[in-house]
Design a protein around this motif. Sequence first.
Motif, PDB file in Angstrom:
ATOM      1  N   ALA A   1       0.861  -1.261   0.022  1.00  0.00           N
ATOM      2  CA  ALA A   1       0.019  -0.109  -0.074  1.00  0.00           C
ATOM      3  C   ALA A   1       0.855   1.080   0.064  1.00  0.00           C
ATOM      4  O   ALA A   1       0.354   2.288  -0.400  1.00  0.00           O
ATOM      5  N   ALA A   2       2.025   1.150   0.437  1.00  0.00           N
ATOM      6  CA  ALA A   2       2.998   2.219   0.518  1.00  0.00           C
ATOM      7  C   ALA A   2       3.581   2.606  -0.626  1.00  0.00           C
ATOM      8  O   ALA A   2       4.314   3.626  -0.714  1.00  0.00           O
ATOM      9  N   GLY A   3       3.453   1.495  -1.567  1.00  0.00           N
ATOM     10  CA  GLY A   3       4.209   1.940  -2.875  1.00  0.00           C
ATOM     11  C   GLY A   3       5.608   1.802  -2.942  1.00  0.00           C
ATOM     12  O   GLY A   3       6.472   2.405  -3.248  1.00  0.00           O
ATOM     13  N   ALA A   4       6.001   0.466  -2.448  1.00  0.00           N
ATOM     14  CA  ALA A   4       7.365   0.080  -2.312  1.00  0.00           C
ATOM     15  C   ALA A   4       8.274   0.053  -3.561  1.00  0.00           C
ATOM     16  O   ALA A   4       9.484   0.276  -3.623  1.00  0.00           O
ATOM     17  N   ALA A   5       7.496  -0.236  -4.797  1.00  0.00           N
ATOM     18  CA  ALA A   5       8.238  -0.082  -6.034  1.00  0.00           C
ATOM     19  C   ALA A   5       9.021   1.232  -6.299  1.00  0.00           C
ATOM     20  O   ALA A   5      10.024   1.460  -7.022  1.00  0.00           O
ATOM     21  N   SER A   6       8.645   2.364  -5.673  1.00  0.00           N
ATOM     22  CA  SER A   6       9.271   3.595  -6.151  1.00  0.00           C
ATOM     23  C   SER A   6      10.405   4.084  -4.881  1.00  0.00           C
ATOM     24  O   SER A   6      10.814   4.912  -5.215  1.00  0.00           O
ATOM     25  N   GLN A   7      10.189   3.136  -3.749  1.00  0.00           N
ATOM     26  CA  GLN A   7      11.250   3.445  -2.810  1.00  0.00           C
ATOM     27  C   GLN A   7      11.383   1.917  -2.390  1.00  0.00           C
ATOM     28  O   GLN A   7      10.839   1.224  -1.567  1.00  0.00           O
ATOM     29  N   PRO A   8      12.779   1.420  -2.667  1.00  0.00           N
ATOM     30  CA  PRO A   8      12.984   0.105  -2.490  1.00  0.00           C
ATOM     31  C   PRO A   8      13.000  -0.151  -0.572  1.00  0.00           C
ATOM     32  O   PRO A   8      13.529   0.856   0.008  1.00  0.00           O
ATOM     33  N   ILE A   9      12.436  -1.373  -0.448  1.00  0.00           N
ATOM     34  CA  ILE A   9      12.815  -1.656   0.907  1.00  0.00           C
ATOM     35  C   ILE A   9      14.089  -2.426   1.295  1.00  0.00           C
ATOM     36  O   ILE A   9      14.468  -3.260   0.821  1.00  0.00           O
ATOM     37  N   VAL A  10      14.948  -1.637   2.102  1.00  0.00           N
ATOM     38  CA  VAL A  10      16.177  -1.987   2.208  1.00  0.00           C
ATOM     39  C   VAL A  10      16.603  -2.590   3.679  1.00  0.00           C
ATOM     40  O   VAL A  10      17.784  -3.099   4.003  1.00  0.00           O
ATOM     41  N   GLY A  11      15.539  -2.687   4.584  1.00  0.00           N
ATOM     42  CA  GLY A  11      15.802  -3.042   5.802  1.00  0.00           C
ATOM     43  C   GLY A  11      14.496  -3.279   6.369  1.00  0.00           C
ATOM     44  O   GLY A  11      13.470  -2.604   6.096  1.00  0.00           O
ATOM     45  N   VAL A  12      14.319  -4.358   7.206  1.00  0.00           N
ATOM     46  CA  VAL A  12      13.257  -4.583   8.316  1.00  0.00           C
ATOM     47  C   VAL A  12      13.709  -4.923   9.698  1.00  0.00           C
ATOM     48  O   VAL A  12      14.802  -5.511   9.760  1.00  0.00           O
TER      49      VAL A  12
END
Length: 322
Positions: A92-103
């Motif tokens: 929902a947050a739109g990860a495609a435009s901002q890569p998830i680099v950590g959790v």
Amino acid sequence: MTDPRPFVHESVLLDRVLELFAPVPSGTIVDATLGGAGHAAALLEARSDLRILGLDQDPFALAAAQARLAEFGDRATAVHARFDQLATVVAAAGAASQPIVGVLFDLGVSSPQFDRPERGFSYRNDAPLDMRMDTTRPRTAADLVNGLDERELASLLRRYSDERFATRIARSIVHARPVTTTAQLSALVVESIPAPARRKGGHPAKRTFQALRIALNEELDVIPPALDAAIDVVVPGGRVLAITFHSGEDRLVKERFRRAEDGGCTCPPGLPCVCGAVAEARLLKRGGWAPTAEETARNPRAASARLRAVEKLPARPVEDQR
């Protein structure tokens, strides 16, 4: 939801978390257990190229986190959600435009939840028997205590706290119903445990309260799917960190990270893999990290903490998977 009292929680293993996330590329770190936003704020201060997407199921913690992260503007977003909803929130947050680099997962109950008597987490104060991390959910610990039969209660106590006297405690609870307050439950537990056993191992009610809290909030059930989702959403080179506070949590984290490392390989140890398993991540340290003596002295609740971490591997070419 607002509360005039500050949500103060000292972030455990903060320096180590910053160190482990330092090499990740620019992008978004998902703080899956936002709490008071101590880890999140420190990450944003340390790296101007990072954003935070924070999740928390506790409305009080969420409000405190939003206030603390306000200075970072649109670099921080806080969402009311439990961490097993991680994949949905990320999408929902739109990860495609901002890569998830950590959790980051900081598991277990927070200090403010313990320290506020009205939350019903502690046997040290008299309060309604609540224990909900998400206060918008209808079911409370009182519903478990008064709704389960004796066998179910005893099984719950054994499963989530290894309570030796589970049957005796469950029987006392059933006979005393309705049980509606923390003081009433604590007294029942103390009376159910033989005097010699009450003299060692801390407060006699500690294990019962732990078991009820874990069961009510489904704390252990949601860890495996959430860890799998975290490893799935991070980009290659991204990292997933998990801080645990008791053996049940740590065992689950260890198992899921090991599975990510070996791809679920079923081949005999010491022999080449022929089952087609594909590793997703590498462990950053076997055994994980514990707090320093200095941190434990400053924050005794950190003593049982353990941090484990993995780094996402690049996807293998199709021809290498044959």
